[in-house]
Design an enzyme around this catalytic site. Structure first.
Site: not given
Lengths: 262, 207
Positions: B86, B189, B191
């Site tokens: 990001c 993202h 994650e």
């Protein structure tokens, strides 16, 4: 192309999921972390934790649950219920939440939306709005839908977005719990009024209700008991919407609820 | 079996790093969160992750204040395993137009430009496809166009097409995954992207 999102919502009280979650594979139906992990495996696009018994004493418990969930489940998490200050927003985000949902606190002090957006970015500030229809318009209610306010829904939502909310979680109190479908008039009116993403909530009872919500301007659709009681299976829903040509993530590989992967 | 990567995640007060660390652990990394170059040196990491959510200018200032710039420049120049996520991706480029013009690390050529609010909702929030471009070990065992989770208002613009490993369509195609050698970066993202995200982080561990 950006996908439409399906969001199971876990209503919590005192650190436990309420409204009951009925899955044979869940050994503890009230455990929010276990429930979140199951929805993750079933293909939820995002999860929402709402603390409906919101009291100050429970704040710590809620944040602990978020932290445990974010350690095991790798998908976006929204947390709401009783968050009143930027410090509480920070705690929720540090625990692993991606967004916080603000409702009564934003009504009593709208500046909170701006303060949160400036400090953490509007992408993590969700304005939750509970509304009830009155003739051709909708009135905003506060405190979990128990108190009518003097605010008109469209005006408040436009103001909220202008003040910094990056997303609207819109609950139709008329439809909530009825399983008669989302209020599509409301969704159309709000999606015309603001440019921020819109989450439909309240009334889902069938697969087709989700299609109607998305076609009425919702970017995401949220449901609780419908998923908890297995009335609609997330995997069937994904297959149905995909088959209807809607922009949703493709159906996941076959997975049986007894499977303990992840 | 190769030893698991010893991965440092840089904490420069730009967003929550809990999820990034936990997802890396779930993908086979041994993770240490480091708040200064000294802490990082003590860990002698094999892999480095620069996450980040927030404004570009603020992120650059915080990296400068904590003395990260020379450390990062050396790491990138030596082509050691690096993943920007990001804001951590955007900072690798030359400059950004977010709230004025700010200089980035300039390791990759290109700039960070805003989405156009008149052409669709900004920020882009949600799942979107990343269409594979070229070959890179980060793509190992991933589908041709997996969905990843995005949250951002600014995007990369570069004329260095050889850099682009994946593209996403939001107001037209833009680079959402870039890399050269063992230095890579993603706008989305991983994650927060369930199994596809964890697979990508595992692939990063193999760089």
């Amino acid at each position: 192309m950006l996908k439409k999102r399906i969001i199971p919502c876990l209503d919590m009280k005192g650190g436990r999921v309420v409204k009951g979650v009925c899955f044979e594979s869940l050994t503890d139906a009230g455990d929010p972390v276990e429930t979140a992990a199951l929805y993750d495996r079933m293909g939820a696009d995002e999860l929402c934790f709402l603390d409906i018994g919101a009291s100050v004493e429970n704040r710590g418990t809620l944040f602990e649950i978020v932290e445990q969930t974010a350690s095991r489940v790798f998908l976006p998490l929204t947390v709401g219920g009783g968050i009143r200050t930027t410090d509480e927003i920070r705690k929720a985000l540090n625990a692993g939440a991606d967004k916080v949902s603000l409702n009564s606190a934003a009504l009593s002090r709208p500046e909170l939306l701006t303060e949160g957006a400036i400090r953490f970015g509007s992408q993590c500030i969700v304005l939750a709005v509970d509304v009830k229809r009155e003739g051709e318009s909708w009135r905003v209610y506060s405190h979990g839908g128990t108190r009518p306010t003097d605010r008109d829904a469209l005006e408040w939502i436009v103001e909220g977005a202008r003040r910094g909310a990056g997303e609207i979680l819109l609950t139709s109190m008329d439809r909530d719990g009825t399983k008669t479908g989302y209020d599509t008039d409301l969704l159309r009116a709000v999606s015309r009024a603001v440019d921020v993403p819109l989450i439909a909530s309240g009334g889902a009872g069938s697969l087709d209700d989700f299609r109607l919500a998305f076609e009425s301007g919702a970017d995401a659709a949220l449901a609780a008991s419908l998923f908890h009681f297995g009335t609609v299976d997330l995997r069937d829903l994904r297959r149905f919407l995909f088959g209807q040509g809607l922009a949703v993530r493709p159906p996941m590989d076959t997975f049986s609820p007894g499977d303990d992967r992840g | 079996m190769p030893a698991s990567p010893r991965t440092c995640v840089i904490d420069y007060d730009m967003g929550n790093i809990h999820s990034v660390s936990k997802a890396l652990e779930a993908s086979g990394h041994r993770v240490r969160v480091v708040a200064s170059p000294e802490e990082m040196a003590a860990e002698s990491p094999t892999h480095l992750v620069l996450p980040g959510v927030g404004a570009f200018g603020e992120g650059k200032i915080r990296l400068e204040q904590k003395g990260w710039i020379p450390v990062l420049e050396r790491w990138l120049k030596e082509n050691r395993p690096f993943l920007g996520i990001c804001l951590g991706m955007q900072l690798l480029f030359e400059r950004s137009q977010e709230f004025g013009t700010h200089q980035g690390l300039g390791f990759f050529s290109g700039e960070i430009v805003p989405f156009d609010p008149s052409r669709g909702k900004v920020p882009q929030i949600g799942w979107n496809e990343v269409v594979r471009k070229g070959t890179h070990p980060l793509w190992t065992a991933l589908p041709e166009r997996p969905d990843f989770y995005f949250v951002h208002s600014y995007r990369v613009r570069t004329s260095d097409t050889g850099l682009v490993l994946g593209e996403t369509d939001y107001q037209g195609l833009y680079p959402s995954m870039v890399g050269r050698g063992r230095v890579a970066a993603v706008q989305f993202h991983p994650e927060k992207s369930q199994s596809a995200g964890l697979k990508l982080l595992e692939n990063f561990g193999g760089l």
